[in-house]
Design an enzyme around this catalytic site. Structure first.
Site, short mmCIF file in Angstrom:
data_model
loop_
_atom_site.label_atom_id
_atom_site.label_comp_id
_atom_site.label_asym_id
_atom_site.label_seq_id
_atom_site.Cartn_x
_atom_site.Cartn_y
_atom_site.Cartn_z
CG ASP A 56 -2.28 0.58 0.93
OD1 ASP A 56 -2.35 1.83 0.86
OD2 ASP A 56 -3.27 -0.15 0.76
CG HIS A 109 -5.65 2.98 1.50
ND1 HIS A 109 -5.22 1.82 0.88
CD2 HIS A 109 -6.98 3.03 1.33
CE1 HIS A 109 -6.25 1.20 0.34
NE2 HIS A 109 -7.34 1.90 0.60
CB SER A 119 -9.80 -0.19 0.86
OG SER A 119 -9.21 0.27 -0.32
#
EC number: 3.4.21.94
Length: 654
Positions: free
Chosen positions: A196, A237, A412
Site C-alpha cells: 500500500d 490507507h 479496501s
C-alpha cells in the site's frame, strides 16, 4: 485505451514462455489505466546476456548514470531494475539516448524504459476524516483470558468482529472471529504484508506486531515503509488496513485485529506519481518465505471503462509466489474486488479476476451489498465494509499519528479482514497450501443474511450443491468454521490445466439476439492434464463491439451453472479495441464435473442498436483429477463439505 489483452492466466507453459521473454514491454495491451498520452518513467528494465551478480549490475548502472535497484523476482540474475539519476519520474517521450547507452554495454542484451500507469486505492474517503485520539482502558495489564471479550475501547464499534445490532446492523452478521479465538487461534507465527502507501509501524497499536525484516519501501527504495504525511490524510490507507489485520489486543488503544497475534509487514509501493511493472513485481515477490499473505486494497481505475491487469514481470512474480513461496506451499494473495459499483465488472480487473488471487467483495452491517461493490463471477467470498444506517459506522482501525478512525471503508477494508481470517487458518494448520485456502474459503463461507439491495443477483446453487452469488461469491467468511476445518484438513490433490477446446471462426453478434457458441469436451480425459473436479474456469475471449460496455457474456457449464462473465458497463464507450484474448474467469462451477458441452452466450444490452463480433473463444479448465475431499470426514451431514463430497461420491458410482 489500448487493447485489453492478456494470455497470462492460461496455463503454466504460457507463463513460462513469458518469463523467458522477459518483463519489458507490458502485457500486450491495456494501458487502460492511463489517461491521456503515454507516460515513460525514469525506471529501466535491463536484461543481461547472462546471469550477473548485484555488484556487476551496480557497476554497469553507475557507468551510465543509473542506480541499480536490484534484480527482478524470478529472473535468475538476468534482469535488473535501473533508475536514472536525473531523468524526471514521468515524461511523454522515451529517452532513446539512455536506452542506447545501456544497450552499448557488451553484457547487456536489451534495455527497456518502463511505461507508467495508474493504480488507485480502493476505499471511500469521507469529506471530513473521523480521526480520534487514543483511548486507554482501565483493564490494561489485567491479563484478560482469551475467552473473554477484548477490552480495547473501539471493540464495541467493531461490528464486523461481533455484530450485536449496533447502528441498525443484523445481529450475528459478522466474521465469527470469537469462535476462532476461543480455540486459542490468534494468528501466531503468520505475517501479512500490506502492499500500500506505507504503514505507520510506530503506531502503539501496531509496533509490537510489526515485522521489520519482511518490510520494504519500493517507492523510496529503503527498508522503512513509513507513510508520507500529507494534508489530506490520503496516505493513511495502508495503516488502516494494517490495523484490521493485526492491531494488538487489550492494550487500551483503538480496536483489535482479526489476527491480533499475527505480524504485519509494510510494503510501500503506491506512493509515487506512476506505477511501473517493476515496482509491482518486486513488491509481490518480496521476501516470499517470510511473508505468508499479501493483502492488496488497490487496482486499476474503477471508472467502469478500464480493462487492465498485471504486466509480465508482475504476473511472473505472482505465479512464482504461489508455486514457490512459503517454502513451496504458496503465498496467498488477497485482492479487493473493486469500488466501481454496478457500473463496473471486476472481471475486467486482471488482478481481482486472477485465479492466483482471492478476490474479496464486501457487505454492510445489515447484509446488503455496499453501493460501491462491483459484481463478477471471479469473486470468491466477502467480508465487511461500512455500515448502512450511519456513514460513520465504518471499519474501526488504526490511523496516522498514532490515532484511530471509525470511517475506513470500501472494498479496501474488506480485503485485510479476509487476510486476517486466512492468518488464523494458517496458524491452525501451517501446512495449508494456497489452493487449500481457496477450498476452505468455498466450503466454510456462509450465505448468512447477505442480499442484493437492488434485487439483481440472487443466490443460486451450482451442480454439486454449492450456493453462490454474483456479488458475494460463496458468502461471508466464517473464521470459526475455517479454523475448525483447517485443523482436520488434508491438502487437495494436484491441480491440472486442461485446454478443453477453442473456436476461432468469427461470427457477428446481432442486436436483439443472443449468439451461442458451444465447446464439447472430455476435459482432457486419459491425458496427463485430465480434470474431473473443477476449481477455476477461464473463457479466453477475443471480441469487438461498436460499444464495448453494452456487451454481455455468459458461460454455462455442462451441469447447468450459468455464470455472467461480463456484465454491462454503462461508462465503457470503447469502439476500437474490444477484448483480445482476455481471460474471463468464473469460480461458480467449483467442484463440478467439466465433461460435456459448455455454452458461451454473447448479447448486447442497450436501447440503441449495437453491432460486434465474437472472434475467438478458448476454454481452459483448472482442477483436479481425483476427488478433492475424499480423505475428509464432515462433522455435519448438512455442511458444504458433506454436500459436495456426497455429490462427488454419487457421481463416481454412476
Amino acid at each position: 485505451m489500448a487493447a485489453a489483452t492478456w494470455s497470462w492466466l492460461l496455463a503454466p507453459f504460457l507463463l513460462l514462455h513469458w518469463a523467458s521473454a522477459g518483463a519489458g514491454g507490458g502485457a500486450g495491451g491495456s494501458g487502460a489505466g492511463l489517461s491521456g498520452p503515454a507516460v515513460f518513467t525514469s525506471s529501466f528494465l535491463v536484461r543481461f546476456r547472462r546471469g550477473v551478480d548485484n555488484s556487476f549490475a551496480h557497476d554497469v548502472a553507475d557507468k551510465y548514470g543509473f542506480d541499480n535497484l536490484g534484480p527482478l523476482v524470478g529472473a535468475d540474475g538476468h534482469e535488473y531494475h535501473f533508475k536514472h539519476r536525473t531523468l524526471p519520474h514521468a515524461r511523454s517521450r522515451r529517452s532513446l539516448t539512455h536506452t542506447r547507452a545501456l544497450k552499448s554495454h557488451p553484457a547487456v542484451h536489451t534495455a527497456v524504459q518502463q511505461p507508467g500507469f495508474k493504480r488507485v486505492k480502493r476505499g471511500l474517503r469521507p469529506a471530513v476524516p473521523a480521526i480520534h485520539g487514543m483511548k486507554f482502558d482501565l483493564k490494561v495489564g489485567e491479563g484478560n483470558r482469551i475467552d473473554e471479550e477484548p477490552t480495547d475501547p473501539y471493540f464495541p464499534m467493531q461490528w464486523y468482529l461481533k455484530n450485536t445490532g449496533q447502528n441498525g446492523g443484523k445481529v450475528r452478521l459478522d466474521l465469527n472471529v470469537q469462535a476462532a479465538w476461543a480455540q486459542g487461534i490468534t494468528g501466531k507465527n503468520v505475517t501479512t504484508a500490506i502492499m500500500d502507501d506505507g504503514v505507520d509501524y510506530m503506531h502503539p497499536d501496531l509496533k509490537f506486531n510489526y515485522n521489520a525484516e519482511a518490510s520494504y519501501d519500493f517507492s523510496s527504495n529503503d527498508p522503512f515503509p513509513y507513510p508520507r504525511y500529507t494534508d489530506d490524510w490520503f496516505n493513511s490507507h495502508g495503516t488502516r488496513c494494517a490495523g484490521e489485520v493485526a492491531a494488538a489486543r487489550d492494550n487500551g488503544i483503538c480496536g483489535v485485529g482479526v489476527a491480533y497475534d499475527s505480524k504485519i509487514a509494510g510494503i510501500r509501493m503506491l506512493d509515487q506519481p506512476y506505477m511501473t511493472d517493476l515496482i509491482e513485481a518486486n513488491s509481490m515477490g518480496h521476501e516470499p518465505h517470510k511473508i505468508h499473505i499479501y493483502s492488496a486494497s488497490w487496482g486499476p481505475t474503477d471508472d467502469g471503462k478500464t480493462v487492465d491487469g498485471p504486466r509480465n514481470a508482475t504476473m511472473r512474480a505472482i505465479v512464482q509466489g504461489v508455486n514457490e513461496g512459503r517454502n513451496g506451499l504458496g503465498n496467498i494473495y488477497v485482492w479487493a474486488s473493486g469500488d466501481g459499483g454496478e457500473e463496473d465488472d471486476c472481471n475486467c480487473d486482471g488482478y481481482a479476476a486472477s485465479m492466483w488471487t482471492i478476490s474479496i467483495n464486501s457487505a454492510i452491517n445489515d447484509g446488503q451489498n455496499a453501493h460501491y461493490d462491483e459484481s463478477c463471477s471471479s469473486t470468491l467470498a466477502s467480508t465487511f465494509s461500512n455500515g448502512a444506517k450511519d456513514p460513520n459506522t465504518g471499519v474501526a482501525t488504526t490511523d496516522l499519528y498514532g490515532k484511530c478512525t471509525t470511517t475506513h471503508s470500501g472494498t479496501s477494508a474488506a480485503a485485510p479482514e479476509a487476510a486476517g481470517v486466512f492468518a488464523l487458518a494458517l496458524e491452525a494448520n501451517p501446512q495449508l497450501t494456497w489452493r487449500d485456502i481457496q477450498h476452505l474459503t468455498v466450503l466454510t463461507s456462509k450465505r448468512n443474511s447477505l442480499f442484493d439491495a437492488k434485487n439483481r443477483f440472487h443466490w443460486t446453487m451450482n451442480g454439486v450443491g454449492l450456493e453462490f452469488n454474483h456479488l458475494f461469491g460463496f458468502g461471508v467468511l466464517d473464521a470459526g468454521a475455517m479454523v475448525t476445518l483447517s485443523k482436520q484438513w488434508h491438502s487437495v490433490p494436484p491441480r491440472y490445466h486442461c485446454e478443453a477446446g477453442e473456436l476461432t471462426q468469427p461470427q457477428a453478434i446481432v442486436m436483439g439476439r443472443s449468439l451461442f457458441w458451444e465447446i464439447k469436451t472430455d476435459a482432457c480425459k486419459g491425458t496427463d492434464t485430465e480434470v474431473n473436479y473443477l476449481e477455476h474456469v477461464q473463457a479466453v475471449i477475443s471480441a469487438n463491439a461498436s460499444r464495448r460496455g453494452d456487451l454481455e457474456l455468459f458461460l454455462t457449464s455442462p451441469m447447468g451453472t450459468k455464470s455472467m462473465i461480463l456484465s454491462r458497463r454503462a461508462n465503457d464507450d470503447d469502439h476500437r479495441d474490444g477484448f483480445t484474448k482476455w481471460p474471463f474467469m468464473t469460480t461458480h462451477s467449483w467442484g463440478e464435473y467439466p465433461q460435456g458441452t459448455w455454452k458461451l452466450e454473447a448479447r448486447f444490452n442497450s436501447p440503441q442498436t449495437r453491432h460486434g463480433n465474437l472472434l475467438e473463444w478458448s476454454l481452459v479448465l483448472h482442477g483436479t483429477k481425483e476427488a478433492p475431499y475424499r480423505t475428509l470426514h464432515p462433522s455435519s451431514p448438512h455442511s458444504k463439505l458433506a454436500i459436495v463430497k456426497k455429490a462427488h461420491e454419487d457421481k463416481k458410482m454412476k
